[in-house]
Design a protein around this motif. Structure first.
Motif, PDB file in Angstrom:
ATOM      1  N   PRO A   1     -32.256 -39.991 -46.202  1.00 37.52           N
ATOM      2  CA  PRO A   1     -33.467 -40.749 -46.555  1.00 37.52           C
ATOM      3  C   PRO A   1     -33.254 -41.741 -47.705  1.00 37.52           C
ATOM      4  O   PRO A   1     -33.842 -42.825 -47.695  1.00 37.52           O
ATOM      5  N   GLU A   2     -32.440 -41.364 -48.684  1.00 38.35           N
ATOM      6  CA  GLU A   2     -32.231 -42.242 -49.845  1.00 38.35           C
ATOM      7  C   GLU A   2     -31.274 -43.357 -49.451  1.00 38.35           C
ATOM      8  O   GLU A   2     -30.069 -43.151 -49.304  1.00 38.35           O
ATOM      9  N   THR A   3     -31.798 -44.548 -49.274  1.00 38.47           N
ATOM     10  CA  THR A   3     -31.023 -45.646 -48.683  1.00 38.47           C
ATOM     11  C   THR A   3     -29.800 -46.022 -49.510  1.00 38.47           C
ATOM     12  O   THR A   3     -28.797 -46.465 -48.951  1.00 38.47           O
ATOM     13  N   TRP A   4     -29.862 -45.861 -50.819  1.00 41.70           N
ATOM     14  CA  TRP A   4     -28.732 -46.253 -51.652  1.00 41.70           C
ATOM     15  C   TRP A   4     -27.565 -45.258 -51.566  1.00 41.70           C
ATOM     16  O   TRP A   4     -26.494 -45.513 -52.072  1.00 41.70           O
ATOM     17  N   LYS A   5     -27.783 -44.141 -50.898  1.00 40.87           N
ATOM     18  CA  LYS A   5     -26.724 -43.157 -50.689  1.00 40.87           C
ATOM     19  C   LYS A   5     -26.256 -43.110 -49.236  1.00 40.87           C
ATOM     20  O   LYS A   5     -25.354 -42.336 -48.898  1.00 40.87           O
ATOM     21  N   ASP A   6     -26.849 -43.915 -48.383  1.00 41.58           N
ATOM     22  CA  ASP A   6     -26.572 -43.897 -46.946  1.00 41.58           C
ATOM     23  C   ASP A   6     -25.302 -44.695 -46.656  1.00 41.58           C
ATOM     24  O   ASP A   6     -25.310 -45.936 -46.656  1.00 41.58           O
ATOM     25  N   THR A   7     -24.186 -44.015 -46.398  1.00 49.09           N
ATOM     26  CA  THR A   7     -22.910 -44.698 -46.158  1.00 49.09           C
ATOM     27  C   THR A   7     -22.927 -45.479 -44.847  1.00 49.09           C
ATOM     28  O   THR A   7     -22.261 -46.516 -44.730  1.00 49.09           O
ATOM     29  N   GLU A   8     -23.684 -45.007 -43.841  1.00 51.61           N
ATOM     30  CA  GLU A   8     -23.775 -45.736 -42.576  1.00 51.61           C
ATOM     31  C   GLU A   8     -24.512 -47.056 -42.777  1.00 51.61           C
ATOM     32  O   GLU A   8     -24.120 -48.099 -42.229  1.00 51.61           O
ATOM     33  N   LEU A   9     -25.562 -47.041 -43.569  1.00 52.63           N
ATOM     34  CA  LEU A   9     -26.284 -48.276 -43.892  1.00 52.63           C
ATOM     35  C   LEU A   9     -25.366 -49.242 -44.636  1.00 52.63           C
ATOM     36  O   LEU A   9     -25.371 -50.454 -44.364  1.00 52.63           O
ATOM     37  N   GLN A  10     -24.582 -48.720 -45.558  1.00 49.19           N
ATOM     38  CA  GLN A  10     -23.648 -49.569 -46.292  1.00 49.19           C
ATOM     39  C   GLN A  10     -22.641 -50.212 -45.344  1.00 49.19           C
ATOM     40  O   GLN A  10     -22.348 -51.406 -45.448  1.00 49.19           O
ATOM     41  N   ARG A  11     -22.104 -49.417 -44.416  1.00 46.58           N
ATOM     42  CA  ARG A  11     -21.117 -49.941 -43.472  1.00 46.58           C
ATOM     43  C   ARG A  11     -21.720 -51.037 -42.601  1.00 46.58           C
ATOM     44  O   ARG A  11     -21.073 -52.067 -42.349  1.00 46.58           O
ATOM     45  N   GLN A  12     -22.957 -50.845 -42.142  1.00 45.21           N
ATOM     46  CA  GLN A  12     -23.598 -51.838 -41.279  1.00 45.21           C
ATOM     47  C   GLN A  12     -23.917 -53.127 -42.040  1.00 45.21           C
ATOM     48  O   GLN A  12     -23.794 -54.224 -41.484  1.00 45.21           O
ATOM     49  N   TRP A  13     -24.308 -52.996 -43.307  1.00 43.27           N
ATOM     50  CA  TRP A  13     -24.569 -54.204 -44.089  1.00 43.27           C
ATOM     51  C   TRP A  13     -23.271 -54.980 -44.337  1.00 43.27           C
ATOM     52  O   TRP A  13     -23.246 -56.220 -44.253  1.00 43.27           O
TER      53      TRP A  13
ATOM     54  N   CYS B   1     -31.946 -57.149 -39.549  1.00 42.59           N
ATOM     55  CA  CYS B   1     -32.559 -56.200 -38.611  1.00 42.59           C
ATOM     56  C   CYS B   1     -32.496 -56.692 -37.162  1.00 42.59           C
ATOM     57  O   CYS B   1     -32.553 -55.881 -36.228  1.00 42.59           O
ATOM     58  N   ASN B   2     -32.388 -58.003 -36.963  1.00 36.79           N
ATOM     59  CA  ASN B   2     -32.302 -58.554 -35.610  1.00 36.79           C
ATOM     60  C   ASN B   2     -30.865 -58.664 -35.111  1.00 36.79           C
ATOM     61  O   ASN B   2     -30.632 -59.082 -33.973  1.00 36.79           O
ATOM     62  N   SER B   3     -29.909 -58.299 -35.952  1.00 43.27           N
ATOM     63  CA  SER B   3     -28.504 -58.409 -35.575  1.00 43.27           C
ATOM     64  C   SER B   3     -28.023 -57.126 -34.905  1.00 43.27           C
ATOM     65  O   SER B   3     -28.749 -56.123 -34.832  1.00 43.27           O
ATOM     66  N   GLU B   4     -26.773 -57.159 -34.432  1.00 41.07           N
ATOM     67  CA  GLU B   4     -26.185 -55.976 -33.813  1.00 41.07           C
ATOM     68  C   GLU B   4     -25.889 -54.874 -34.828  1.00 41.07           C
ATOM     69  O   GLU B   4     -25.563 -53.745 -34.458  1.00 41.07           O
ATOM     70  N   PHE B   5     -25.980 -55.211 -36.120  1.00 46.96           N
ATOM     71  CA  PHE B   5     -25.686 -54.243 -37.181  1.00 46.96           C
ATOM     72  C   PHE B   5     -26.966 -53.704 -37.816  1.00 46.96           C
ATOM     73  O   PHE B   5     -26.977 -53.266 -38.962  1.00 46.96           O
ATOM     74  N   SER B   6     -28.036 -53.722 -37.083  1.00 42.85           N
ATOM     75  CA  SER B   6     -29.332 -53.259 -37.581  1.00 42.85           C
ATOM     76  C   SER B   6     -29.276 -51.775 -37.947  1.00 42.85           C
ATOM     77  O   SER B   6     -28.488 -51.009 -37.395  1.00 42.85           O
ATOM     78  N   ASN B   7     -30.150 -51.401 -38.888  1.00 49.29           N
ATOM     79  CA  ASN B   7     -30.212 -50.011 -39.336  1.00 49.29           C
ATOM     80  C   ASN B   7     -31.672 -49.555 -39.358  1.00 49.29           C
ATOM     81  O   ASN B   7     -32.552 -50.321 -39.795  1.00 49.29           O
TER      82      ASN B   7
END
Length: 673
Positions: free
Chosen positions: A194-206, A111-117
């Motif tokens: 809202p469902e984090t396990w379906k969030d493709t942007e969250l996946q890309r940032q991780w 969360c403190n990185s440039e790839f935070s979501n």
């Protein structure tokens, strides 16, 4: 490592397929896990509600260590067990060591990185409060006793157990609610998914965050590029609870491996592994591709822990090597040109007295040609079998690469060499296909090579029940016969002949299936006999020109069975025929047993002579015709019969069954006139 290179290439090709995202391999830096709880929070990290999930599998962000974790601490990035993400797990009497600090530290770094979501930040804000167990208890999800300690079992006097107790596994008779894996839903105006396990942007940032965490880069021996090296490889290949790994290296302690390598933690960090190194991204892509292939129904075959996969690296469809010919959809495969005049691809009512297998061969060839047209000449096809001897170790027990032409030719040859009429059951409507119409089972005999599973049951019968090692050994032996054109092991042929020669020891339907398989294996064995001078071909229908002693004896047995069957049916008697009861003895002492069977037919002949003279004359003519083809010395020879007698028996039986009794009588009456 060629199998890893092919799996890596398969991943790259699969990600370009024009299909839904959930039908592609999972992204790197992620793993598959069964989840039990869904906690809903707002964008500021405030608890809203929670619910228990049943049989729900999600793709969650994971590190290299957590994707293959066993014992010890290895937190996932976002979704994890209560043992990891609940700061109050220990204070509520959790059975296991709490790993909250490690989970929070890792999530904080992200969360403190440039790839935070935003969703990840909301989860961090919530778990940092340390009240996950308390909130779940208030929501009546988790259960505690009067002292606020998590229950490890549900008292019988308390009534029906909560749903969470039903979905969690027990360990040593106790249930740890800390094993419940939580997935997050973050409801906020600025969050699209809202469902984090379906969030493709969250996946890309991780993925971007996790990929930059490794400092150890070296030459990957699979891809040939310099990249971060994998020190731990993924598990969960066959299912979400699979702990076995294809590649594992726990050699820092316990003397797991005593060899030439002197790796230690310090040397690995400075210089990498002394053995062949595999890149982290390469390993993840290869393992994710294999997991994807295993979960595709028409590309994998499962036998307990043993899994067999066959695939084209390009992602194009190939014929399944582990099914019977009858399972191929000859009518609907879109690459095959339509048959002339509306002809059906498989005729269940083929006349076994006329068709010697020519139509079957033509239709099989046309079906396989459809795949030939679809696959490029230089496409790579791989076949791989994996198995695990222990819960933590898995190995590649079979691997082969081939080109489409060779693969299809070899598979076609298997379905040609081992084709024989097999017992099939289909449901037929009794009222012309109307809605809610009653159906009845119809038995047909369709030309087909049996599937490996059918062969296994026909060869070993009830012996295979609970005998996993026997089943695994069988599949390892049969695969080269299918995919490399090898001769089938003679012991399998002999056992199948023994099973088919003993109808009294099994149900009638099971014996008929065993009979078809035995004939198939015997025919295929002699087509591929190791000694060229002993190779011979048998037609898939009655051949009245064969004068072989064993084939003729089989025909006699079928004629005797038919005569008695008709007589018993006329008398409304339901019992096995003499030929059926004495078949096993007949196979070992044919001349002596035939005299017994023929003597037993005498009362039935007298009955048929009076009640059905046409049938009586016709069947006797056929028996006499077969007897006349014997060599006198061979006929009285007392030696046992080979499996060839089953071919004669089955062919004669099918020929008689295809020709109704009424037709036989009509023909006989006309002859008399």
């Amino acid at each position: 490592m060629s199998w890893m290179a092919r799996l890596y290439d398969t991943y790259e090709q699969a990600m370009q397929l024009d299909v839904a995202e959930d039908l592609k391999p999972i992204p790197i830096c992620h793993t598959v896990q069964n989840t039990h709880l869904n906690i809903v929070i707002d964008g500021h990290g405030n608890f809203k509600r929670a619910k228990v999930l049943e049989k729900t599998q999600i793709v969650l962000p994971a590190t290299e260590n957590s994707a293959g974790r066993g014992a010890g601490e290895a937190p996932h990035a976002l979704a994890d067990k209560l043992q990891y993400l609940a700061g109050d797990y220990a204070s509520h009497g959790g059975l296991k060591k709490a790993y909250f600090d490690g989970f929070r530290a890792q999530l904080t770094d992200w969360c403190n990185s440039e790839f935070s979501n935003p969703s990840a930040c909301a989860v961090l804000a919530y778990v940092s409060k340390g009240v996950v167990i308390s909130d779940l208890t208030k929501a009546q999800i988790t259960c505690v006793d009067d002292a606020g300690q998590l229950l490890t079992s549900w008292p019988d006097r308390a009534g029906e157990a909560p749903l969470l107790f039903k979905v969690l596994p027990k360990e040593a008779g106790k249930l740890d609610q800390g094993n419940a894996l939580v997935c997050w839903t973050v409801e906020a105006d600025d969050i699209e998914c809202p469902e984090t396990w379906k969030d493709t942007e969250l996946q890309r940032q991780w993925i971007a965050f996790d990929s930059g965490n490794s400092d150890l880069a070296a030459l990957c021996f699979v891809s040939g590029s310099i990249q971060p090296i994998a020190l731990s490889h993924p598990a969960k290949l066959r299912h979400s609870g699979d702990k076995a790994k294809l590649i594992s290296s726990n050699d820092m302690s316990g003397f797991t491996f005593k060899g030439r390598f002197t790796d230690n933690d310090k040397s690995i960090k400075q210089m990498g592994l002394q053995s062949a190194a595999i890149g982290s991204v390469t390993s993840q892509k290869a393992h994710n591709a294999l997991r994807w292939l295993i979960n595709r129904p028409r590309q994998s075959f499962r036998n307990g822990d043993q899994v067999i996969v066959a695939w084209a690296v390009s992602g194009k469809e190939i014929p399944d090597p582990m099914v019977a010919t009858a399972d191929y959809d000859f009518d609907n495969y879109d690459k095959v040109e339509p048959l002339p005049s509306g002809e059906s691809a498989i005729d269940a009512d083929v006349d076994h007295t006329i068709d010697l297998g020519q139509s079957y061969a033509a239709k099989l060839s046309r079906f396989m040609n459809g795949y030939r047209a679809d696959l490029a000449v230089n496409d790579c096809i791989s076949i791989m079998a994996i198995d695990s001897a222990t819960p933590g170790r898995m190995g590649v027990v079979y691997y082969r690469e081939t080109l489409p032409q060779e693969y299809i030719d070899t598979l076609s040859q298997w379905h040609t060499d081992f084709a024989w009429p097999q017992r099939m059951v289909s449901e037929v409507s009794e009222t012309g296909g109307k809605p809610k119409a009653k159906t009845k089972s119809k038995v047909t005999w369709r030309c087909s090579a049996p599937s490996p599973y059918t062969i296994l049951n026909a060869v070993y019968g009830d012996i295979i029940k609970g005998n996993d090692s026997l089943k695994k050994n069988f599949y390892q032996r049969i695969i080269p016969c299918i995919l490399e054109g090898r001769s089938i092991p003679i012991d399998l042929v002999q056992r199948s002949v023994q099973q088919a020669s003993n109808p009294s020891g099994q149900e009638h339907w099971a014996w008929e299936k065993s009979l078809g398989v035995a004939c198939s294996l015997y025919r295929g064995y002699y087509l591929r006999h190791p000694r060229t001078e002993q190779q011979k071909e048998f037609a898939m229908a009655l051949d009245t020109t064969i004068t072989s002693r064993d084939y003729l004896y089989g025909r006699l047995l079928a004629l005797a069975e038919r005569l008695e069957e008709v007589a018993l049916r006329a008398a409304s008697v339901n019992r096995p025929t003499t030929a059926n009861r004495l078949m096993q003895r007949f196979s070992s002492r044919p001349y002596e047993t035939w005299l017994t069977i023929y003597k037993q037919l005498d009362p039935y002949m007298r009955q048929m002579k009076t009640s059905r003279p046409g049938f009586f004359i016709n069947i006797n003519k056929e028996i006499d015709a077969v007897m006349a083809m014997f060599d006198r010395e061979e006929f009285v020879d007392g030696k046992a019969l080979s499996g060839e007698f089953l071919l004669g028996f089955h062919c004669q039986r099918l020929a008689l069954n295809h020709k109704p009794e009424t037709q036989i009588e009509t023909t006989a009456t006309t002859t008399e006139e």
